[in-house]
Design a protein around this motif. Sequence first.
Motif, PDB file in Angstrom:
ATOM      1  N   ALA A 268      40.097  -6.557  56.914  1.00  0.00           N
ATOM      2  CA  ALA A 268      40.263  -5.264  57.568  1.00  0.00           C
ATOM      3  C   ALA A 268      38.953  -4.664  58.021  1.00  0.00           C
ATOM      4  O   ALA A 268      38.936  -3.797  58.882  1.00  0.00           O
ATOM      5  CB  ALA A 268      40.968  -4.298  56.618  1.00  0.00           C
ATOM      6  N   ALA A 269      37.848  -5.086  57.419  1.00  0.00           N
ATOM      7  CA  ALA A 269      36.588  -4.413  57.713  1.00  0.00           C
ATOM      8  C   ALA A 269      35.448  -5.406  57.721  1.00  0.00           C
ATOM      9  O   ALA A 269      35.553  -6.505  57.196  1.00  0.00           O
ATOM     10  CB  ALA A 269      36.327  -3.313  56.674  1.00  0.00           C
ATOM     11  N   LEU A 270      34.353  -4.987  58.323  1.00  0.00           N
ATOM     12  CA  LEU A 270      33.142  -5.780  58.355  1.00  0.00           C
ATOM     13  C   LEU A 270      31.997  -4.951  57.812  1.00  0.00           C
ATOM     14  O   LEU A 270      31.999  -3.725  57.912  1.00  0.00           O
ATOM     15  CB  LEU A 270      32.830  -6.224  59.790  1.00  0.00           C
ATOM     16  CG  LEU A 270      33.869  -7.117  60.464  1.00  0.00           C
ATOM     17  CD1 LEU A 270      33.537  -7.271  61.942  1.00  0.00           C
ATOM     18  CD2 LEU A 270      33.920  -8.478  59.803  1.00  0.00           C
ATOM     19  N   VAL A 271      31.030  -5.628  57.252  1.00  0.00           N
ATOM     20  CA  VAL A 271      29.844  -4.954  56.739  1.00  0.00           C
ATOM     21  C   VAL A 271      28.724  -5.151  57.749  1.00  0.00           C
ATOM     22  O   VAL A 271      28.375  -6.280  58.088  1.00  0.00           O
ATOM     23  CB  VAL A 271      29.442  -5.521  55.364  1.00  0.00           C
ATOM     24  CG1 VAL A 271      28.201  -4.811  54.847  1.00  0.00           C
ATOM     25  CG2 VAL A 271      30.595  -5.380  54.385  1.00  0.00           C
TER      26      VAL A 271
ATOM     27  N   SER B 141      32.636  -5.674  66.508  1.00  0.00           N
ATOM     28  CA  SER B 141      31.813  -4.536  66.100  1.00  0.00           C
ATOM     29  C   SER B 141      30.923  -4.956  64.938  1.00  0.00           C
ATOM     30  O   SER B 141      31.054  -6.058  64.399  1.00  0.00           O
ATOM     31  CB  SER B 141      32.702  -3.355  65.670  1.00  0.00           C
ATOM     32  OG  SER B 141      33.473  -3.716  64.550  1.00  0.00           O
ATOM     33  N   ALA B 142      30.032  -4.069  64.570  1.00  0.00           N
ATOM     34  CA  ALA B 142      29.181  -4.244  63.387  1.00  0.00           C
ATOM     35  C   ALA B 142      28.278  -5.463  63.478  1.00  0.00           C
ATOM     36  O   ALA B 142      27.933  -6.075  62.480  1.00  0.00           O
ATOM     37  CB  ALA B 142      30.031  -4.323  62.121  1.00  0.00           C
ATOM     38  N   ALA B 143      27.889  -5.860  64.680  1.00  0.00           N
ATOM     39  CA  ALA B 143      26.971  -6.981  64.836  1.00  0.00           C
ATOM     40  C   ALA B 143      25.585  -6.467  65.194  1.00  0.00           C
ATOM     41  O   ALA B 143      25.439  -5.654  66.092  1.00  0.00           O
ATOM     42  CB  ALA B 143      27.468  -7.938  65.911  1.00  0.00           C
TER      43      ALA B 143
ATOM     44  N   VAL C 150      24.813 -10.459  55.957  1.00  0.00           N
ATOM     45  CA  VAL C 150      25.007 -11.401  57.064  1.00  0.00           C
ATOM     46  C   VAL C 150      25.950 -12.508  56.606  1.00  0.00           C
ATOM     47  O   VAL C 150      25.877 -12.972  55.463  1.00  0.00           O
ATOM     48  CB  VAL C 150      23.659 -12.011  57.506  1.00  0.00           C
ATOM     49  CG1 VAL C 150      23.861 -12.981  58.668  1.00  0.00           C
ATOM     50  CG2 VAL C 150      22.689 -10.905  57.902  1.00  0.00           C
ATOM     51  N   ASP C 151      26.830 -12.946  57.489  1.00  0.00           N
ATOM     52  CA  ASP C 151      27.728 -14.050  57.203  1.00  0.00           C
ATOM     53  C   ASP C 151      26.907 -15.268  56.776  1.00  0.00           C
ATOM     54  O   ASP C 151      26.018 -15.712  57.500  1.00  0.00           O
ATOM     55  CB  ASP C 151      28.550 -14.371  58.443  1.00  0.00           C
ATOM     56  CG  ASP C 151      29.690 -15.342  58.155  1.00  0.00           C
ATOM     57  OD1 ASP C 151      29.416 -16.424  57.604  1.00  0.00           O
ATOM     58  OD2 ASP C 151      30.840 -15.029  58.495  1.00  0.00           O
ATOM     59  N   GLN C 152      27.199 -15.813  55.617  1.00  0.00           N
ATOM     60  CA  GLN C 152      26.405 -16.917  55.077  1.00  0.00           C
ATOM     61  C   GLN C 152      26.845 -18.279  55.606  1.00  0.00           C
ATOM     62  O   GLN C 152      26.121 -19.261  55.466  1.00  0.00           O
ATOM     63  CB  GLN C 152      26.470 -16.918  53.550  1.00  0.00           C
ATOM     64  CG  GLN C 152      25.920 -15.649  52.915  1.00  0.00           C
ATOM     65  CD  GLN C 152      24.415 -15.517  53.061  1.00  0.00           C
ATOM     66  OE1 GLN C 152      23.669 -16.135  52.310  1.00  0.00           O
ATOM     67  NE2 GLN C 152      23.959 -14.726  54.013  1.00  0.00           N
ATOM     68  N   THR C 153      28.027 -18.355  56.204  1.00  0.00           N
ATOM     69  CA  THR C 153      28.504 -19.605  56.776  1.00  0.00           C
ATOM     70  C   THR C 153      28.091 -19.749  58.230  1.00  0.00           C
ATOM     71  O   THR C 153      27.596 -20.787  58.669  1.00  0.00           O
ATOM     72  CB  THR C 153      30.031 -19.704  56.665  1.00  0.00           C
ATOM     73  OG1 THR C 153      30.420 -19.591  55.291  1.00  0.00           O
ATOM     74  CG2 THR C 153      30.532 -21.024  57.231  1.00  0.00           C
ATOM     75  N   THR C 154      28.280 -18.682  59.003  1.00  0.00           N
ATOM     76  CA  THR C 154      27.881 -18.649  60.420  1.00  0.00           C
ATOM     77  C   THR C 154      27.029 -17.403  60.627  1.00  0.00           C
ATOM     78  O   THR C 154      27.534 -16.358  61.051  1.00  0.00           O
ATOM     79  CB  THR C 154      29.115 -18.624  61.343  1.00  0.00           C
ATOM     80  OG1 THR C 154      30.005 -19.675  60.974  1.00  0.00           O
ATOM     81  CG2 THR C 154      28.703 -18.792  62.796  1.00  0.00           C
ATOM     82  N   PRO C 155      25.742 -17.472  60.325  1.00  0.00           N
ATOM     83  CA  PRO C 155      24.914 -16.262  60.327  1.00  0.00           C
ATOM     84  C   PRO C 155      24.636 -15.684  61.701  1.00  0.00           C
ATOM     85  O   PRO C 155      24.327 -14.499  61.810  1.00  0.00           O
ATOM     86  CB  PRO C 155      23.618 -16.713  59.652  1.00  0.00           C
ATOM     87  CG  PRO C 155      23.586 -18.193  59.866  1.00  0.00           C
ATOM     88  CD  PRO C 155      25.006 -18.645  59.841  1.00  0.00           C
TER      89      PRO C 155
ATOM     90  N   GLN D  28      25.546 -12.152  62.749  1.00  0.00           N
ATOM     91  CA  GLN D  28      26.962 -11.974  62.459  1.00  0.00           C
ATOM     92  C   GLN D  28      27.196 -11.212  61.161  1.00  0.00           C
ATOM     93  O   GLN D  28      26.581 -11.525  60.126  1.00  0.00           O
ATOM     94  CB  GLN D  28      27.649 -13.335  62.386  1.00  0.00           C
ATOM     95  CG  GLN D  28      27.497 -14.166  63.654  1.00  0.00           C
ATOM     96  CD  GLN D  28      28.080 -13.474  64.877  1.00  0.00           C
ATOM     97  OE1 GLN D  28      29.248 -13.608  65.191  1.00  0.00           O
ATOM     98  NE2 GLN D  28      27.250 -12.723  65.570  1.00  0.00           N
ATOM     99  N   PRO D  29      28.080 -10.234  61.190  1.00  0.00           N
ATOM    100  CA  PRO D  29      28.328  -9.414  60.003  1.00  0.00           C
ATOM    101  C   PRO D  29      29.089 -10.164  58.929  1.00  0.00           C
ATOM    102  O   PRO D  29      29.815 -11.122  59.199  1.00  0.00           O
ATOM    103  CB  PRO D  29      29.165  -8.256  60.554  1.00  0.00           C
ATOM    104  CG  PRO D  29      29.853  -8.828  61.741  1.00  0.00           C
ATOM    105  CD  PRO D  29      28.879  -9.806  62.346  1.00  0.00           C
ATOM    106  N   LEU D  30      28.900  -9.715  57.719  1.00  0.00           N
ATOM    107  CA  LEU D  30      29.594 -10.276  56.574  1.00  0.00           C
ATOM    108  C   LEU D  30      31.027  -9.768  56.565  1.00  0.00           C
ATOM    109  O   LEU D  30      31.272  -8.567  56.528  1.00  0.00           O
ATOM    110  CB  LEU D  30      28.880  -9.870  55.279  1.00  0.00           C
ATOM    111  CG  LEU D  30      29.489 -10.362  53.980  1.00  0.00           C
ATOM    112  CD1 LEU D  30      29.287 -11.862  53.844  1.00  0.00           C
ATOM    113  CD2 LEU D  30      28.870  -9.637  52.801  1.00  0.00           C
ATOM    114  N   ALA D  31      31.988 -10.680  56.600  1.00  0.00           N
ATOM    115  CA  ALA D  31      33.389 -10.289  56.535  1.00  0.00           C
ATOM    116  C   ALA D  31      33.710  -9.743  55.155  1.00  0.00           C
ATOM    117  O   ALA D  31      33.159 -10.176  54.148  1.00  0.00           O
ATOM    118  CB  ALA D  31      34.278 -11.484  56.855  1.00  0.00           C
ATOM    119  N   ALA D  32      34.616  -8.784  55.117  1.00  0.00           N
ATOM    120  CA  ALA D  32      34.940  -8.132  53.846  1.00  0.00           C
ATOM    121  C   ALA D  32      35.534  -9.104  52.847  1.00  0.00           C
ATOM    122  O   ALA D  32      35.427  -8.909  51.642  1.00  0.00           O
ATOM    123  CB  ALA D  32      35.898  -6.969  54.084  1.00  0.00           C
ATOM    124  N   ASP D  33      36.176 -10.190  53.315  1.00  0.00           N
ATOM    125  CA  ASP D  33      36.761 -11.131  52.361  1.00  0.00           C
ATOM    126  C   ASP D  33      35.708 -11.998  51.689  1.00  0.00           C
ATOM    127  O   ASP D  33      36.018 -12.802  50.828  1.00  0.00           O
ATOM    128  CB  ASP D  33      37.834 -12.000  53.010  1.00  0.00           C
ATOM    129  CG  ASP D  33      37.319 -12.791  54.201  1.00  0.00           C
ATOM    130  OD1 ASP D  33      36.115 -12.694  54.482  1.00  0.00           O
ATOM    131  OD2 ASP D  33      38.116 -13.485  54.844  1.00  0.00           O
TER     132      ASP D  33
END
Length: 272
Positions: free
Chosen positions: A16-19, A164-166, A135-140, A243-248
């Motif tokens: 639902a959200a991104l950091v 958003s949030a990029a 930051v997304d650790q799989t696809t930064p 790329q932002p860190l996904a909330a999951d």
Amino acid sequence: MKWAFLLFLWASQGHAALVTPSVDSAWIASASSAAQAITTAFTTGSGSNRVMFVLPGSTTTLGHGGYNQVSSVSFNGQAFTFVSLTYAVSGSLYIGTEVWRLINPPASTTANVIVNYSIATGDQNGYVVGQYKDVDQTTPIGTVAKVAVTASPATVSFSSTYSSAALVCGVDWYAGNTSGVGGSAITFDAGLTKRAEVFFATSGNDQAVGNRASTQASVSNTWGTPGAFSGAGQIVFEVVPVQPLAADSLLSPYMNPCQQRSNFVTPKVVCP
């Protein structure tokens, strides 16, 4: 059914959200004329889901065997991954800039950044270093946009995986005969924050590398070179959507009660 419902809630909550990524350390710059290896101490931040970037640039005369591409980058003994390179020829010079990244560097650590160039006889070499958190650790990063233009501002379109949030990081390297104008030969677009910059002035030819970052709010964006470029020369730049860190990727409040039964009470749940 109850467990399926919990899984549904977890999935809904997780996506639902991104950091929003943000700067997690003070950016630094380092440079040296005709140095094949440049070593500079850097202190990492302590935020979660860290990604560190080294953004090298170089000018090399045409007679020195090609563009002086970086051969390796390391921090605290950890090797960086090469991401991208853009270079062009301006008069008698190769001019280029690169992107290297390191996922999850050690937190709150002061160690050397070591950048090795491939040609010992390069003319001007330099780089900027910084770190982001969340930051997304799989696809930064997303797809890097590249531009090379002769003595003229230009814009480039790029896309982020997320709407958003990029955070977007741009780096440029330029060279040109600015007749001693110096650092004022290049300026920064409104809304962008300069993080670090190195500058050379050699025999009337000025070279500099700058880095700046700004948050972007839509999938399709444009990035412009600095608004003013004095004198004849070449500018190359690359735009890196962080790329932002996904909330999951964060700890979810909806946990498997069987796996976590020692931590909280879940009445009427039968575990195998």
